[in-house]
Design an enzyme around this catalytic site. Structure first.
Site, PDB file in Angstrom:
ATOM      1  N   HIS A 161       0.863  -1.184   0.000  1.00 29.84           N
ATOM      2  CA  HIS A 161       0.000   0.000   0.000  1.00 29.84           C
ATOM      3  C   HIS A 161       0.902   1.237   0.000  1.00 29.84           C
ATOM      4  CE1 HIS A 161      -2.857   2.943   1.705  1.00 29.84           C
ATOM      5  NE2 HIS A 161      -3.833   2.094   1.429  1.00 29.84           N
ATOM      6  N   ASP A 176       3.281  -3.937   7.873  1.00 27.23           N
ATOM      7  CA  ASP A 176       2.039  -3.182   7.774  1.00 27.23           C
ATOM      8  C   ASP A 176       0.903  -4.168   8.048  1.00 27.23           C
ATOM      9  OD1 ASP A 176      -0.294  -1.980   7.007  1.00 27.23           O
ATOM     10  OD2 ASP A 176       0.395  -1.361   5.027  1.00 27.23           O
ATOM     11  N   GLN A 211      -4.338  -4.887   7.158  1.00 29.72           N
ATOM     12  CA  GLN A 211      -5.289  -5.943   6.782  1.00 29.72           C
ATOM     13  C   GLN A 211      -5.059  -7.220   7.591  1.00 29.72           C
ATOM     14  OE1 GLN A 211      -7.792  -5.303   4.805  1.00 29.72           O
ATOM     15  NE2 GLN A 211      -7.060  -3.335   4.070  1.00 29.72           N
ATOM     16  N   LYS A 213     -10.413  -0.608  10.673  1.00 26.38           N
ATOM     17  CA  LYS A 213     -10.544  -1.801   9.823  1.00 26.38           C
ATOM     18  C   LYS A 213     -10.893  -3.039  10.649  1.00 26.38           C
ATOM     19  CE  LYS A 213      -7.362  -0.047   6.365  1.00 26.38           C
ATOM     20  NZ  LYS A 213      -8.110   0.274   5.151  1.00 26.38           N
ATOM     21  N   CYS A 215      -4.716   2.280  -3.739  1.00 26.55           N
ATOM     22  CA  CYS A 215      -3.447   2.831  -3.207  1.00 26.55           C
ATOM     23  C   CYS A 215      -2.312   1.838  -3.366  1.00 26.55           C
ATOM     24  CB  CYS A 215      -3.576   3.230  -1.739  1.00 26.55           C
ATOM     25  SG  CYS A 215      -4.791   4.492  -1.457  1.00 26.55           S
TER      26      CYS A 215
HETATM   27  N1  PMP Z   1      -1.907  -0.484   4.596  1.00 25.10           N
HETATM   28  C1  PMP Z   1      -2.844  -1.247   4.070  1.00 25.10           C
HETATM   29  C2  PMP Z   1      -2.497  -2.637   3.603  1.00 25.10           C
HETATM   30  C3  PMP Z   1      -4.161  -0.777   3.969  1.00 25.10           C
HETATM   31  O1  PMP Z   1      -5.109  -1.555   3.447  1.00 25.10           O
HETATM   32  C4  PMP Z   1      -4.443   0.530   4.417  1.00 25.10           C
HETATM   33  C5  PMP Z   1      -5.844   1.107   4.297  1.00 25.10           C
HETATM   34  N2  PMP Z   1      -6.388   1.002   3.007  1.00 25.10           N
HETATM   35  C6  PMP Z   1      -3.413   1.280   4.979  1.00 25.10           C
HETATM   36  C7  PMP Z   1      -2.158   0.751   5.056  1.00 25.10           C
HETATM   37  C8  PMP Z   1      -3.655   2.669   5.502  1.00 25.10           C
HETATM   38  O2  PMP Z   1      -4.552   2.679   6.562  1.00 25.10           O
HETATM   39  P1  PMP Z   1      -5.134   4.054   7.107  1.00 25.10           P
HETATM   40  O3  PMP Z   1      -5.647   4.791   5.912  1.00 25.10           O
HETATM   41  O4  PMP Z   1      -6.224   3.653   8.047  1.00 25.10           O
HETATM   42  O5  PMP Z   1      -4.017   4.774   7.797  1.00 25.10           O
END
Ligand code: PMP
Length: 410
Positions: A126, A204, A207, A230, A368
């Site tokens: 991401h 990270d 998920q 999440k 993203c």
């Molecule tokens: N890493 C991953 C794998 C994600 O799916 C996301 C959220 N789409 C993020 C980071 C970022 O999370 P947040 O926008 O809640 O900071």
């Protein structure tokens, strides 16, 4: 509510939002990788703070402040237990996964990177775990290099091994679970490989944290970051966990209240963990809500939840792969409750709009993860992602909806 037999239909009644309609149809919410809906118990926990004991934490002798502080610190303990952290002091509340990863990119760059060093970042990452490294590593003359993935969507461990030998690597940054493919990365193996070269491992967990049992020690992670929203908690709160000795070796990050020991113009000293990295008023109400969300998730039986989500994913895969032209990207039956769908001629956005008209909420776009899109030569996918409250009937509605949409657009 302790559920020994996992029953999504019983659980649904705990989520008020799921009863609404969209475009005259019952809502089918399949955008859970972006954010999850909240159970009543979390909403009640938030309301209880606002209506009963709201006061800024850690700075009051009065009763409300003490009650709020106690609830906040209990939430920290709940988080530590959820991720198998050996001690609660190394659990830092942030505003989300993005904030935690940016903190790490800034501070690990400051502390460890030298000219000519390399940060390895997975090709499926991401942007939150790629761009912060790109923003920071060049400050020290270090570079960011990708760990490629294979055609079937797995991280290429042979390439990782070669990179560890070839480059002067200091940090490996990798998602526990890909938000596009649902791929569960072999973090423990990656950590073993990295540690053999003295390399730090940043995971990270945005998920991964909601995919069954998470144990940061078993994973071998040095750092693990995730967001509350999440995993059935509120927005605005997240967690950064790090191995204690590594966190203690990092310089302070943001300056402000609560992160200090003593302050004077002659020189300031800094607080111990975790407060050293929690400058200012933290999102204490959201953290209390997150603690309640994690308790709820455990009461549902996290192992049963992830098996349920994967059953839905496999059912979705079976149905979607029968529809002419549709392909599920990087699918494996061991993936974690996510399906990313493409069609050679129909734009994912058009499919998403038609599904919305049927009351089905999915996400479309690059999620993203533009380097991953480039890897597969696509502009985006339609992503359906499952949570504990989704049902087989909803999966069937998705399949039927996609069949109809493809029929209309092909
Ligand atoms: N890493 C991953 C794998 C994600 O799916 C996301 C959220 N789409 C993020 C980071 C970022 O999370 P947040 O926008 O809640 O900071």
């Amino acid at each position: 509510m302790l559920l020994t037999e996992f029953n999504p239909n019983a659980i649904r009644s705990e989520f008020p939002l799921l009863t609404r309609e969209v475009n005259g149809r019952p809502l089918v919410y399949l955008d859970n990788a972006a954010t999850t809906q909240k159970p009543r118990t979390v909403l009640e926990a938030l309301e209880a703070v606002y209506t009963h004991y709201n006061a800024n934490i850690h700075r009051g002798v009065h009763t409300l402040s003490q009650e709020a502080t106690q609830a906040y610190e209990e939430a920290r303990t709940t988080v530590a237990q959820h991720i198998g952290a050996p001690e609660r002091e190394s659990v830092i509340f942030t505003s989300g996964a993005t904030a935690g990863l940016n903190l790490l990119a800034n501070l690990l760059t400051e502390r460890y990177l030298l000219e000519g060093d390399t940060v390895l970042v997975s090709e499926m990452e991401h942007h939150s775990d790629l761009v912060p490294w790109q923003l920071n590593a060049p400050r020290k003359g270090a570079k960011v290099v990708k760990i490629p993935i294979t055609d079937d969507g797995a991280l290429d461990l042979e390439q990782l091994q070669a990179l560890l030998h070839r480059e002067r690597v200091k940090i490996v940054a990798v998602a526990h679970v890909s938000n596009v493919l649902g791929r569960v990365n072999p973090v423990a193996e990656i950590a073993r490989m990295a540690h053999a070269h003295g390399v730090l491992v940043v995971v990270d967990g945005a998920q991964g944290v909601k995919h069954g049992r998470v144990d940061v020690q078993e994973l071998g992670a040095d750092f693990y970051a995730f967001s509350g929203h999440k995993i059935y908690g509120p927005t605005g709160v997240g967690v950064l966990w790090g191995r204690r000795e590594l966190l203690e070796a990092l310089p302070p990050w943001m300056g402000g209240g609560e992160m200090v020991g003593t302050v004077s113009f002659e020189g300031t000293t800094y607080a111990d963990l975790p407060f050293r990295f929690e400058a200012g008023t933290p999102p204490y109400i959201q953290a209390i809500g997150l603690g309640r969300a994690l308790q709820f998730y455990h009461e549902c039986n996290q192992q049963a939840v992830s098996e349920h989500e994967n059953r839905l994913m496999r059912r979705g895969y079976e149905g979607i792969s029968q529809i002419r032209g549709l392909r599920v990207l990087g699918y494996s039956p061991d993936n974690a409750g996510i399906l990313s769908v493409t069609h050679p001629k129909i734009h994912h956005y058009d499919l998403g709009v038609l599904l919305d008209r049927m009351g089905i909420a999915v996400r479309t776009g690059t999620h993203c993860a533009e380097p991953l899109m480039a890897r597969f030569g696509i502009t985006g996918t339609l992503r359906a992602s499952f949570a504990l409250y989704n049902t087989e009937a909803e999966v069937d509605t998705l399949i039927a909806g996609l069949e109809r949409a493809v029929g209309m657009l092909a």
